[in-house]
Design an enzyme around this catalytic site. Structure first.
Site, PDB file in Angstrom:
ATOM      1  CE  LYS A  87      -1.969  -1.142   3.937  1.00  0.00           C
ATOM      2  NZ  LYS A  87      -1.175  -2.350   4.267  1.00  0.00           N
ATOM      3  NE  ARG A 145      -4.746  -1.547   9.771  1.00  0.00           N
ATOM      4  CZ  ARG A 145      -3.537  -1.028   9.542  1.00  0.00           C
ATOM      5  NH1 ARG A 145      -3.412   0.074   8.861  1.00  0.00           N
ATOM      6  NH2 ARG A 145      -2.475  -1.612   9.997  1.00  0.00           N
ATOM      7  NE  ARG A 170       7.917  -2.157   6.041  1.00  0.00           N
ATOM      8  CZ  ARG A 170       6.625  -2.007   6.284  1.00  0.00           C
ATOM      9  NH1 ARG A 170       5.830  -1.502   5.356  1.00  0.00           N
ATOM     10  NH2 ARG A 170       6.117  -2.401   7.437  1.00  0.00           N
ATOM     11  NE  ARG A 210       6.354   0.035  10.035  1.00  0.00           N
ATOM     12  CZ  ARG A 210       5.204  -0.039   9.361  1.00  0.00           C
ATOM     13  NH1 ARG A 210       5.081   0.586   8.193  1.00  0.00           N
ATOM     14  NH2 ARG A 210       4.187  -0.730   9.819  1.00  0.00           N
ATOM     15  NE  ARG A 267       2.318  -4.644  11.288  1.00  0.00           N
ATOM     16  CZ  ARG A 267       3.357  -4.433  10.461  1.00  0.00           C
ATOM     17  NH1 ARG A 267       4.557  -4.908  10.773  1.00  0.00           N
ATOM     18  NH2 ARG A 267       3.199  -3.754   9.364  1.00  0.00           N
TER      19      ARG A 267
HETATM   20  P1  AP5 Z   1       4.926  -1.551   1.792  1.00  0.00           P
HETATM   21  O1  AP5 Z   1       4.516  -0.756   0.608  1.00  0.00           O
HETATM   22  O2  AP5 Z   1       5.718  -0.870   2.855  1.00  0.00           O
HETATM   23  O3  AP5 Z   1       3.659  -2.316   2.427  1.00  0.00           O
HETATM   24  P2  AP5 Z   1       2.401  -1.754   3.217  1.00  0.00           P
HETATM   25  O4  AP5 Z   1       1.193  -2.445   2.677  1.00  0.00           O
HETATM   26  O5  AP5 Z   1       2.379  -0.246   3.185  1.00  0.00           O
HETATM   27  O6  AP5 Z   1       2.738  -2.317   4.657  1.00  0.00           O
HETATM   28  P3  AP5 Z   1       2.656  -1.703   6.121  1.00  0.00           P
HETATM   29  O7  AP5 Z   1       3.412  -2.635   7.005  1.00  0.00           O
HETATM   30  O8  AP5 Z   1       3.091  -0.269   6.142  1.00  0.00           O
HETATM   31  O9  AP5 Z   1       1.151  -1.790   6.388  1.00  0.00           O
HETATM   32  P4  AP5 Z   1       0.461  -1.861   7.742  1.00  0.00           P
HETATM   33  O10 AP5 Z   1      -0.929  -1.644   7.296  1.00  0.00           O
HETATM   34  O11 AP5 Z   1       0.670  -3.031   8.583  1.00  0.00           O
HETATM   35  O12 AP5 Z   1       1.186  -0.723   8.596  1.00  0.00           O
HETATM   36  P5  AP5 Z   1       0.696   0.708   9.056  1.00  0.00           P
HETATM   37  O13 AP5 Z   1       1.884   1.558   9.062  1.00  0.00           O
HETATM   38  O14 AP5 Z   1      -0.514   1.123   8.313  1.00  0.00           O
HETATM   39  O15 AP5 Z   1       5.734  -2.825   1.241  1.00  0.00           O
HETATM   40  C1  AP5 Z   1       6.302  -3.767   2.135  1.00  0.00           C
HETATM   41  C2  AP5 Z   1       7.654  -4.253   1.576  1.00  0.00           C
HETATM   42  O16 AP5 Z   1       7.429  -4.980   0.377  1.00  0.00           O
HETATM   43  C3  AP5 Z   1       8.627  -3.114   1.196  1.00  0.00           C
HETATM   44  O17 AP5 Z   1       9.942  -3.522   1.514  1.00  0.00           O
HETATM   45  C4  AP5 Z   1       8.449  -2.949  -0.325  1.00  0.00           C
HETATM   46  O18 AP5 Z   1       9.645  -2.498  -0.949  1.00  0.00           O
HETATM   47  C5  AP5 Z   1       8.098  -4.373  -0.744  1.00  0.00           C
HETATM   48  N1  AP5 Z   1       7.153  -4.417  -1.844  1.00  0.00           N
HETATM   49  C6  AP5 Z   1       6.018  -3.665  -1.999  1.00  0.00           C
HETATM   50  N2  AP5 Z   1       5.360  -4.020  -3.108  1.00  0.00           N
HETATM   51  C7  AP5 Z   1       6.067  -5.025  -3.669  1.00  0.00           C
HETATM   52  C8  AP5 Z   1       5.888  -5.830  -4.845  1.00  0.00           C
HETATM   53  N3  AP5 Z   1       4.827  -5.664  -5.656  1.00  0.00           N
HETATM   54  N4  AP5 Z   1       6.811  -6.807  -5.090  1.00  0.00           N
HETATM   55  C9  AP5 Z   1       7.893  -7.000  -4.288  1.00  0.00           C
HETATM   56  N5  AP5 Z   1       8.114  -6.248  -3.169  1.00  0.00           N
HETATM   57  C10 AP5 Z   1       7.222  -5.294  -2.862  1.00  0.00           C
HETATM   58  O19 AP5 Z   1       0.207   0.413  10.553  1.00  0.00           O
HETATM   59  C11 AP5 Z   1       1.121   0.135  11.596  1.00  0.00           C
HETATM   60  C12 AP5 Z   1       0.362   0.035  12.913  1.00  0.00           C
HETATM   61  O20 AP5 Z   1      -0.289   1.301  13.209  1.00  0.00           O
HETATM   62  C13 AP5 Z   1      -0.783  -0.982  12.973  1.00  0.00           C
HETATM   63  O21 AP5 Z   1      -0.316  -2.265  13.272  1.00  0.00           O
HETATM   64  C14 AP5 Z   1      -1.655  -0.380  14.086  1.00  0.00           C
HETATM   65  O22 AP5 Z   1      -1.127  -0.628  15.369  1.00  0.00           O
HETATM   66  C15 AP5 Z   1      -1.560   1.105  13.824  1.00  0.00           C
HETATM   67  N6  AP5 Z   1      -2.593   1.595  12.901  1.00  0.00           N
HETATM   68  C16 AP5 Z   1      -2.387   2.092  11.644  1.00  0.00           C
HETATM   69  N7  AP5 Z   1      -3.551   2.458  11.092  1.00  0.00           N
HETATM   70  C17 AP5 Z   1      -4.503   2.175  12.016  1.00  0.00           C
HETATM   71  C18 AP5 Z   1      -5.925   2.324  12.010  1.00  0.00           C
HETATM   72  N8  AP5 Z   1      -6.586   2.800  10.941  1.00  0.00           N
HETATM   73  N9  AP5 Z   1      -6.609   1.927  13.108  1.00  0.00           N
HETATM   74  C19 AP5 Z   1      -5.952   1.449  14.191  1.00  0.00           C
HETATM   75  N10 AP5 Z   1      -4.619   1.271  14.267  1.00  0.00           N
HETATM   76  C20 AP5 Z   1      -3.904   1.649  13.178  1.00  0.00           C
END
Ligand code: AP5
Length: 209
Positions: free
Chosen positions: A14, A87, A124, A157, A168
């Site tokens: 994402k 979420r 990552r 991270r 997660r």
């Molecule tokens: P990347 O693009 O970083 O993946 P992502 O989907 O953005 O993953 P996140 O871990 O950031 O998502 P998340 O939803 O768990 O975390 P968030 O920060 O929102 O890609 C991942 C890796 O793969 C990278 O190394 C990239 O280079 C590689 N890659 C990407 N695409 C690729 C492809 N096509 N092929 C090969 N490699 C590829 O949330 C973190 C925490 O915050 C949560 O756990 C929660 O505690 C809290 N939180 C966040 N939002 C909320 C909410 N709305 N409500 C409550 N708690 C929340």
């Protein structure tokens, strides 16, 4: 341009696709994970509380996330990508009825196998603000530990440890069903095969714009 809501497991890409769409199509990008990590970086009492929730792989309270989100968007003049929000079904309903009620939007679901996600996330590396994302296997920086664009240090991270990643994923699996059903009922759900290389995933998204 309509707004985009990105739904997908941790590591499904994402953030990677958001960055590309922001640069090439002029979208604004709001990531609730980035907003929460910025709060943690302030070192406040709230930040410490948030960190313990996030490091355990759990979700932060809906009220707090919605408040943060509202304070960081201006839908009157820009089209946004919502990354990491909603979420759960409560957040989806708030977004639909209170935030995007006057705006056009679609939801895009990024589908990827679980084991692929663990591999992606353990490899990552990101800048501290989360704006530049690398992968040691598929997209390494030119110089180890340094962002190609900004020269900033790259970090892992705290929630990218395998046991937290699995937690997660389990939280995601428990909450995503009703969210997808909600968008399906509204007729605005699109699915993409996010297992494909980054460029191909990008092209699939472009088809929906
Ligand atoms: P990347 O693009 O970083 O993946 P992502 O989907 O953005 O993953 P996140 O871990 O950031 O998502 P998340 O939803 O768990 O975390 P968030 O920060 O929102 O890609 C991942 C890796 O793969 C990278 O190394 C990239 O280079 C590689 N890659 C990407 N695409 C690729 C492809 N096509 N092929 C090969 N490699 C590829 O949330 C973190 C925490 O915050 C949560 O756990 C929660 O505690 C809290 N939180 C966040 N939002 C909320 C909410 N709305 N409500 C409550 N708690 C929340």
């Amino acid at each position: 341009m309509r707004n985009l809501v990105f739904i997908g497991a941790p590591g499904s890409g994402k953030g990677t696709q958001s960055a590309r769409l922001k640069d090439s199509k002029g979208f604004f990008h709001v990531s609730t994970g980035d907003l929460l990590r910025a709060e943690v970086a302030k070192g406040s009492d709230l930040g410490r509380e948030l960190k313990s929730v996030m490091d355990a792989g759990k979700l932060v309270s809906d009220d707090l996330v919605v408040k943060l989100l509202r304070a960081n968007i201006d839908l009157s003049s820009h089209s946004y990508i919502f990354d990491g929000y909603p979420r759960n079904i409560t957040q989806a309903q708030v977004l639909d009825k209170e935030i995007l009620s006057d705006f056009n939007y679609i939801a895009i679901y990024f589908k990827v196998d679980t084991e692929k996600l663990v591999e992606r996330l353990t490899n990552r590396r990101v800048t501290k603000d989360g704006k530049h994302i690398y992968n040691l296997l598929t997209n390494p920086p030119q110089k180890e530990g340094v962002c190609d664009v900004t020269g900033q240090e790259l970090i892992q991270r705290d929630d990218d440890r395998e046991e937290v990643i699995r937690k997660r994923m389990s939280v995601f699996g428990d909450t995503v069903g009703p969210v997808l059903e909600f968008y399906k009922q509204k007729g605005i759900l699109k699915e993409i095969d996010a297992q494909k290389p980054v460029d191909e995933v990008f092209s699939e998204i472009e088809n929906f714009l």
